[in-house]
Design a protein around this motif. Structure first.
Motif, PDB file in Angstrom:
ATOM      1  N   PRO A 179       8.023  12.526 -12.084  1.00 34.63           N
ATOM      2  CA  PRO A 179       8.435  13.270 -13.276  1.00 34.63           C
ATOM      3  C   PRO A 179       7.732  12.843 -14.558  1.00 34.63           C
ATOM      4  N   MET A 180       7.023  11.695 -14.519  1.00 37.21           N
ATOM      5  CA  MET A 180       6.391  11.175 -15.722  1.00 37.21           C
ATOM      6  C   MET A 180       4.886  11.374 -15.747  1.00 37.21           C
ATOM      7  N   VAL A 181       4.271  11.346 -14.576  1.00 37.18           N
ATOM      8  CA  VAL A 181       2.812  11.488 -14.491  1.00 37.18           C
ATOM      9  C   VAL A 181       2.470  12.315 -13.263  1.00 37.18           C
ATOM     10  N   ASP A 182       1.896  13.472 -13.445  1.00 35.00           N
ATOM     11  CA  ASP A 182       1.293  14.230 -12.352  1.00 35.00           C
ATOM     12  C   ASP A 182       0.182  15.090 -12.930  1.00 35.00           C
ATOM     13  N   LEU A 183      -0.511  15.814 -12.069  1.00 30.44           N
ATOM     14  CA  LEU A 183      -1.692  16.547 -12.520  1.00 30.44           C
ATOM     15  C   LEU A 183      -1.361  17.585 -13.572  1.00 30.44           C
ATOM     16  N   LYS A 184      -0.279  18.317 -13.363  1.00 28.45           N
ATOM     17  CA  LYS A 184       0.046  19.352 -14.341  1.00 28.45           C
ATOM     18  C   LYS A 184       0.527  18.741 -15.647  1.00 28.45           C
ATOM     19  N   LEU A 185       1.220  17.584 -15.563  1.00 29.50           N
ATOM     20  CA  LEU A 185       1.666  16.920 -16.774  1.00 29.50           C
ATOM     21  C   LEU A 185       0.496  16.372 -17.578  1.00 29.50           C
ATOM     22  N   ILE A 186      -0.478  15.778 -16.893  1.00 33.89           N
ATOM     23  CA  ILE A 186      -1.660  15.272 -17.581  1.00 33.89           C
ATOM     24  C   ILE A 186      -2.378  16.412 -18.295  1.00 33.89           C
ATOM     25  N   ALA A 187      -2.480  17.553 -17.607  1.00 32.11           N
ATOM     26  CA  ALA A 187      -3.125  18.714 -18.239  1.00 32.11           C
ATOM     27  C   ALA A 187      -2.314  19.213 -19.431  1.00 32.11           C
ATOM     28  N   LEU A 188      -0.990  19.261 -19.285  1.00 29.86           N
ATOM     29  CA  LEU A 188      -0.134  19.706 -20.383  1.00 29.86           C
ATOM     30  C   LEU A 188      -0.195  18.736 -21.562  1.00 29.86           C
ATOM     31  N   GLN A 189      -0.202  17.427 -21.290  1.00 27.93           N
ATOM     32  CA  GLN A 189      -0.295  16.446 -22.365  1.00 27.93           C
ATOM     33  C   GLN A 189      -1.637  16.535 -23.081  1.00 27.93           C
ATOM     34  N   ALA A 190      -2.713  16.738 -22.307  1.00 27.75           N
ATOM     35  CA  ALA A 190      -4.026  16.868 -22.930  1.00 27.75           C
ATOM     36  C   ALA A 190      -4.086  18.104 -23.822  1.00 27.75           C
ATOM     37  N   GLY A 191      -3.476  19.193 -23.368  1.00 33.91           N
ATOM     38  CA  GLY A 191      -3.495  20.397 -24.178  1.00 33.91           C
ATOM     39  C   GLY A 191      -2.604  20.311 -25.396  1.00 33.91           C
ATOM     40  N   THR A 192      -1.547  19.505 -25.325  1.00 31.28           N
ATOM     41  CA  THR A 192      -0.592  19.414 -26.432  1.00 31.28           C
ATOM     42  C   THR A 192      -0.947  18.302 -27.414  1.00 31.28           C
ATOM     43  N   LEU A 206       0.827  -1.209   0.000  1.00 27.25           N
ATOM     44  CA  LEU A 206       0.000   0.000   0.000  1.00 27.25           C
ATOM     45  C   LEU A 206       0.861   1.258   0.000  1.00 27.25           C
ATOM     46  N   SER A 207       2.022   1.195   0.638  1.00 22.89           N
ATOM     47  CA  SER A 207       2.896   2.370   0.689  1.00 22.89           C
ATOM     48  C   SER A 207       3.429   2.714  -0.698  1.00 22.89           C
ATOM     49  N   VAL A 208       3.753   1.683  -1.511  1.00 21.54           N
ATOM     50  CA  VAL A 208       4.210   1.934  -2.885  1.00 21.54           C
ATOM     51  C   VAL A 208       3.109   2.585  -3.699  1.00 21.54           C
ATOM     52  N   LEU A 209       1.916   2.012  -3.631  1.00 19.53           N
ATOM     53  CA  LEU A 209       0.797   2.559  -4.404  1.00 19.53           C
ATOM     54  C   LEU A 209       0.423   3.954  -3.922  1.00 19.53           C
ATOM     55  N   PHE A 210       0.495   4.155  -2.608  1.00 16.40           N
ATOM     56  CA  PHE A 210       0.101   5.459  -2.082  1.00 16.40           C
ATOM     57  C   PHE A 210       1.085   6.544  -2.488  1.00 16.40           C
ATOM     58  N   LEU A 211       2.380   6.263  -2.397  1.00 15.53           N
ATOM     59  CA  LEU A 211       3.354   7.285  -2.780  1.00 15.53           C
ATOM     60  C   LEU A 211       3.342   7.514  -4.288  1.00 15.53           C
ATOM     61  N   ALA A 212       3.028   6.493  -5.073  1.00 20.71           N
ATOM     62  CA  ALA A 212       2.881   6.713  -6.515  1.00 20.71           C
ATOM     63  C   ALA A 212       1.712   7.653  -6.790  1.00 20.71           C
ATOM     64  N   ALA A 213       0.588   7.402  -6.102  1.00 15.90           N
ATOM     65  CA  ALA A 213      -0.563   8.299  -6.269  1.00 15.90           C
ATOM     66  C   ALA A 213      -0.257   9.687  -5.731  1.00 15.90           C
ATOM     67  N   LEU A 214       0.494   9.753  -4.641  1.00 20.07           N
ATOM     68  CA  LEU A 214       0.853  11.047  -4.064  1.00 20.07           C
ATOM     69  C   LEU A 214       1.720  11.850  -5.027  1.00 20.07           C
ATOM     70  N   ALA A 215       2.627  11.169  -5.725  1.00 20.89           N
ATOM     71  CA  ALA A 215       3.467  11.858  -6.704  1.00 20.89           C
ATOM     72  C   ALA A 215       2.623  12.461  -7.824  1.00 20.89           C
TER      73      ALA A 215
END
Length: 345
Positions: free
Chosen positions: A303-316, A261-270
């Protein structure tokens, strides 16, 4: 005969000829500029001194939102400037000549090339977009997009400083990030579809056009990419700040006891925190209650997936691409972190 010709002329003059209305050029709505303006107005409102805006939670939200935006803005400037320079000054066939002809070999080469760009994730998206427009296979461009924020010298140096006396963490981050980038590039070759990309991205073209100054093309390309990507950056920063304020600290302690759970949680936190890749190592080092493998997942996924990156990828690249690519990248990054972290840490 003359009478017959006259009748033909009368019939032709009486015929209803459909008139095609003049085509009106539809200008794309400047979404990035509008969103940036709206975000600026919101910031002004937050700074206006209204009584409820002085509450601690609102002040914390404002601080986190502005911190993420200001932290990422220089690298977004770097990325859009580099993208504009590539589009205006670099010969169209340079990258296709440098990279291996076989796409399967071009993917790991492009992933390794990410080590030469000292920027964060915000810089890599416009550069990858420019590479695709210049004829680079999307699989190689996406491998570069994922590896550049995680394996460049600045990020690895910051990781070594954040984890003193622990070179295994630096090596694990490097290997897991390169593995994730290469696997995602190969997955795109196997399963990716061009219709998931926006038409503007889908069709390569040369940046320089006859009759246009290269500096003028650079300026226009930089202006368009920065305004467009900047709006989505602000949107992602606002979402990340909302999570920071609303989720209590006690939730972190709940998940730290379980290895899986700690691995999954920190991945989601990132994904939700959206910390810049050049600062996330210090955040990971502060999470001392979690296992090294869980903290590695934080460093690889962020560095590969976060909220701002998802938004930037969707816009690009388009929303159809963003949600598929982000989901698959998260799964691959977590798997690579668990395998490599279990072997090295």
């Amino acid at each position: 005969m003359e009478k017959s010709d006259e009748l033909v002329r009368v019939a032709e003059s009486a015929a209803v000829v459909p008139v095609t209305p003049p085509l009106r050029r539809v200008r794309p709505w400047p979404f990035g500029a509008a969103l940036t303006t709206a975000a600026g107005a919101t910031a002004v409102l937050l700074l206006a001194g209204t009584e409820w805006l002085d509450q601690p939670a609102v002040q914390a939200w404002r601080t986190v939102c502005l911190a993420i935006t200001v932290q990422a803005l220089p690298f977004l400037l770097l990325g859009t400037a580099l993208s504009g320079a590539i589009n205006a000054f670099v010969p169209a066939d340079l990258f296709t000549r440098v990279l291996p002809k076989r796409p399967a070999l071009a993917v790991p080469v492009a992933g390794a090339a990410g080590a030469v760009l000292p920027g964060c994730e915000c810089a890599s998206i416009p550069v990858a977009n420019s590479l695709i427009r210049r004829g680079v296979t999307p699989a190689a461009a996406f491998a570069f997009l994922l590896s550049a924020p995680a394996v460049n010298p600045v990020v690895l140096t910051a990781t070594a400083v954040a984890f003193p006396g622990n070179p295994a963490m630096v090596a694990a981050r490097l290997l897991a990030s390169l593995a994730t980038a290469a696997v995602m590039g190969w997955l795109w070759l196997w399963l990716g579809k061009e219709e998931w990309l926006r038409p503007l991205v889908r069709h390569p073209h040369s940046g320089h056009q006859h009759g246009h100054s290269r500096w003028s093309e650079f300026r226009l390309g930089f202006q368009h990419d920065f305004l467009h990507a900047g709006g989505f950056l602000v949107l992602g920063a606002m979402a990340a700040a909302t999570f920071n304020v609303t989720v209590p600290r006690s939730v972190l302690d709940t998940f730290s006891g379980s290895p899986w759970l700690s691995v999954l949680f920190l991945a989601a936190l990132a994904v939700l925190l959206a910390v810049c890749s050049e600062a996330d190592a210090f955040v990971a080092a502060s999470l001392t209650g979690f296992s090294p493998t869980a903290r590695l997942a934080f460093l690889v996924v962020g560095p590969m997936v976060d909220l701002k990156l998802i938004a930037l990828q969707a816009g690009t690249f388009g929303r159809a691409f963003a949600w598929r690519f982000s989901t698959a990248t998260t799964v691959v990054a977590v798997a690579a972190s668990v395998l490599i972290g279990g072997a090295l840490l």
